[in-house]
Design an enzyme around this catalytic site. Structure first.
Site, short mmCIF file in Angstrom:
data_model
loop_
_atom_site.label_atom_id
_atom_site.label_comp_id
_atom_site.label_asym_id
_atom_site.label_seq_id
_atom_site.Cartn_x
_atom_site.Cartn_y
_atom_site.Cartn_z
CG ASP A 297 -1.15 -5.75 -14.89
OD1 ASP A 297 -1.56 -4.47 -14.46
OD2 ASP A 297 -1.25 -6.87 -14.32
CG ASP A 553 -1.74 -10.94 -14.79
OD1 ASP A 553 -2.83 -10.15 -14.56
OD2 ASP A 553 -1.06 -10.59 -13.78
CG ASP A 557 -6.29 -8.02 -16.87
OD1 ASP A 557 -6.55 -6.74 -16.30
OD2 ASP A 557 -5.40 -8.68 -16.26
#
Length: 802
Positions: A297, A553, A557
């Site tokens: 990410d 995070d 996700d």
């Protein structure tokens, strides 16, 4: 209303907890001690060994039961190492639990998450994590719900709005009433949907299961046949028949290898825990070492989530302002000191305009007017910054109004130099001045005089470039997947040193049924990605034969983390992502991932190198058992003799080499590599023993001694070969292994049933040993030449294709 502001009384808290309306104790991310003990004790491997030990005990062959000590040691060490790893992981997990500010009996207090109850009034301000679903009762907030939705745009929450667990407060201050606890929370429901039992993706574990299944399928029929031949055909007593069949079965089980794998993995977990890296599944160490696609990410992973003011640019004015440069900066500082906002943007502005000579915040402004001085700025009216209107303002008594917000709102048309900054993926904040007081929250004044433009950029994590370069050298293809704008993500990737940063795609423009396989092959940077698209991208990489690691995070996700071969969570993210991830970076720094990879490589290399020695015994035991059944001859060794080889030649060298640090790239597969390394030694040992049994004209006791000593030489040759190239530790291991093994035979020949060596026995022993070693050297040399030839052909093929 009064009750909500007052909060719950302690009596009400206790009553709600008794009703089951309290938050639950956080579920442990590690196995319980009972589970660790059960998984180490109740295995098929242990069952087979204890059955054999029970038969030997019943037959009165007590000295031949010493092998069971190795099994018990396996169990004890395995439990101890896992419990030690569990303790470290649990301690780090406790440190990571958030504290919640609540109002009870009219007083604000901080409590642990597990102590919150339904109906509690939580106090939320900039930077707070929303841990429970709740309703805003007073005040207003700007909330980041990107962990839930993947969208980074803030959401306005006012009185009556619902706040969802898993989101966080960007700006503002409010009180909110908790409406859900435990599994009723929105984020927890999402976690439970994806937190299904996932089969451990471990080549080591899978290989050991294959070996155990294979040997288990042979042990029962071969054990019965060997016993019946000894007892029925050769008329041996029951106890001798049991011992003769037991030793063949014991040799098939690679006893020390199971312990070696578990101890190696647990040792790696302990080392990483000391670096504040939580490995919630010990086999994840091995998995990450095999990964060849790493999905990262942007925010919070490549960047640290903080902003830095790159430039403060004074703006051209249409008309003169009756302020000196120092007064302008003092006004901006006063705004920042008086503002309730504490997000990353305002923190960066505070650093950019920091007054090193100012003694305290209150030297510039006060909330209440109590007389004016030249150095003090008194707030008269405040309009909090809102992402909806994209500006905020503060009016000061007798000083005018400062506006801070988006350049297109404050300035209108942007000059070329600022447009260029936007093209490079940076952010802009405009600061303007209005001479009078301003109260209208919907509209801006017609004329705002520009003061400054502040160019902000995300801070790339320290060592990010080195980390990305490390993965490139190791053949790991790094992909950046983000919900942000494609230009912003691409520029961040460029600054971080990612190769292929220009190959970027906006996933919001690909349509409803895109060709994910083609997209994965063509692009490196993926922007505006939805949670479902993240999952599909991971699946596409896997379809192409890749092992995929995914960092995340947030709740958005979860689907991708669940799908990935190795899931990695950032500690600063949501509880949900931490719960299902296999690895948690407690300091939220992805630049520590190479350490995890290196630990995994150490384990795999050490286990693979030594596993060949363990499998030698398995191979020759299987071959000799079949030989004994076909020729109706007794197995040539007894359990105590095999136990000495287990302890001194297999276990001792293997466990000392755990200390070594071999971090080369993983090549080949564990089981095939280990069996290929062991096969020449196992086959030569079986042939040597078979020939000696059939053709050597000596008494059975003398033949057994010669075969046993030759077997020791062959096994030691395998250990010595695995130690090449030598270093001090490996040299020490080989010398002490030889001295210890032969020392035990010299001191306790009766225990190991070794006959006294005659001249004829020495001759046959030397011939057998030299012939076996020479045969091994020839086989290994031929195989080496064959592998070189294959490598040469592969290179020629690559050149032709190029």
């Amino acid at each position: 209303m009064e009750k909500k502001i007052y909060g719950l009384s302690m009596q009400e808290v206790e009553e709600k907890r008794k009703k089951g309306e309290g938050e639950q104790e956080p579920e442990s991310i590690t196995k319980s001690k009972k589970q660790i003990i059960r998984e180490n004790v109740l295995t098929l491997f242990n069952l087979l060994n204890f059955i054999i030990a029970g038969l030997l005990f019943a037959a009165g062959a007590y000295t031949n039961m010493i092998f069971i000590a190795i099994i018990i040691l396996n169990i004890v060490i395995g439990i101890a190492q896992e419990c030690k790893a569990k303790k470290l992981v649990d301690e780090l997990s406790i440190l990571n639990r958030p504290a919640i500010k609540v109002r009870r009996e009219g007083e604000d207090q901080e409590i642990e998450l597990k102590d919150i109850v339904k109906g509690d009034i939580v106090i939320l301000e900039s930077g707070s994590q929303i841990c429970n679903d709740s309703i805003v009762t007073s005040g207003s907030l700007e909330v980041n719900e990107s962990l839930l939705t993947g969208e980074s745009d803030p959401v306005i929450k006012e009185v009556g709005s619902t706040l969802y667990s898993g989101s966080s407060v960007i700006s503002g201050k409010a009180c909110a009433e908790v409406i859900h606890v435990g599994n009723d929370n929105y984020a927890t429901n999402l976690v439970n949907e994806v937190k299904k039992e996932k089969q451990v993706q471990s080549e080591l574990l899978g290989s050991m299961r294959k070996v155990t299944r294979f040997t288990s399928s042979l042990i029962i029929p071969l054990g019965i046949l060997l016993f019946l031949e000894a007892f029925v055909l050769r008329k041996a007593p029951v106890n001798e028949s049991v011992v003769a069949s037991a030793v063949a079965l014991l040799g098939m089980l690679p006893k020390g290898l199971v312990l070696l794998i578990s101890v190696s993995l647990a040792t790696g977990v302990i080392r990483l825990a000391k670096m504040k890296i939580l490995v919630q599944n010990i086999y994840s160490l091995e998995t990450l070492a095999h990964v060849d696609v790493l999905c990262l990410d942007k925010t919070g992973t490549i960047t640290d989530g903080k902003l830095k003011a790159k430039y403060v640019i004074p703006m051209d004015r249409d008309e003169e302002i009756n302020l000196t440069e120092d007064e302008e900066k003092q006004l901006v500082r006063a705004y920042l000191d008086a503002s309730d906002d504490n997000n990353a943007t305002f923190q960066a502005l505070q650093k950019a305009f920091a007054d090193k000579n100012a003694e305290e915040k209150n030297s510039r402004y006060k909330e209440k007017y109590d007389g004016e001085t030249d150095k003090t700025y008194f707030v008269k009216n405040k309009i909090s910054f809102s992402s909806k209107r994209k500006w905020g303002s503060i009016s000061f008594v007798g000083k005018g109004t400062i506006f801070i917000g988006a350049p297109e709102r404050i300035f209108g048309i942007l000059p070329d130099n600022l447009e260029n900054e936007l093209e490079h993926g940076r952010r802009l904040v405009a600061i303007g001045f209005y001479e009078g007081e301003w109260k209208d929250e919907e509209h801006l004044p017609v004329r705002i005089q520009p003061l400054y433009s502040v160019v902000l950029e995300d801070q790339i994590r320290r060592n990010a470039k080195k980390t990305l370069e490390f993965f490139h050298r190791q053949g790991v293809d790094v992909k950046v997947i983000s919900g942000d704008h494609v230009k912003t993500v691409a520029m961040i990737a460029k600054r971080a040193g990612l190769r292929g940063w220009a190959d970027a795609i906006d996933m919001s423009s690909v349509g409803e049924e895109p060709d994910y396989d083609a997209i994965c092959r063509e692009y490196t940077v993926f922007a505006r990605v939805t949670p479902k698209q993240k999952q599909e991208l991971v699946k596409a990489f896997q379809r192409q034969g890749h092992k995929v690691a995914m960092t995340g995070d947030g709740v958005n996700d979860l689907l991708a983390l669940r799908e990935a071969d190795c899931s990695i969570a950032i500690a600063d993210g949501s509880d949900a992502s931490r719960q299902i991830a296999q690895i948690v970076l407690m300091d939220s720094d992805f630049t520590h991932l190479p350490q995890v990879v290196m630990e995994g490589r150490k384990v795999i290399h050490n286990v693979t190198r030594t596993a060949g020695v363990f499998f030698i015994k398995t191979i020759y035991s299987v071959l000799l058992s079949i030989f004994c059944v076909l020729t109706n001859t007794p197995f040539p060794f007894i359990p105590i003799q095999i136990t000495l080889i287990d302890a001194c030649i297999e276990a001792y060298p293997s466990f000392l080499t755990i200390l070594e640090s071999d971090t080369r790239r993983i090549k080949g597969r564990f089981l095939s590599t280990a069996v290929r390394n062991a096969a020449p030694f196992g086959i030569v040992a079986a042939v040597m023993i078979g020939v000696t049994t059939l053709f050597l004209p000596m008494a059975s006791g003398e033949k057994q001694t010669i075969m046993y000593l030759t077997l020791i030489i062959i096994s030691m040759t395998a250990v010595i070969r695995s130690c090449i190239p030598f270093n001090v530790l490996r040299g020490f291991i080989c010398v002490t292994m030889i001295c210890g093994t032969f020392g035990a035979l010299v001191i306790l020949p009766g225990l190991f049933e070794i006959s006294a060596m005659t001249v004829a026995m020495w001759v046959h022993f030397l011939i057998g040993s030299l012939t076996s070693v020479a045969g091994l050297l020839i086989i290994l040399n031929l195989r080496g030449q064959q592998e070189e030839c294959k490598a040469h052909m592969r290179k020629k093929k690559i050149k032709r294709e190029a």
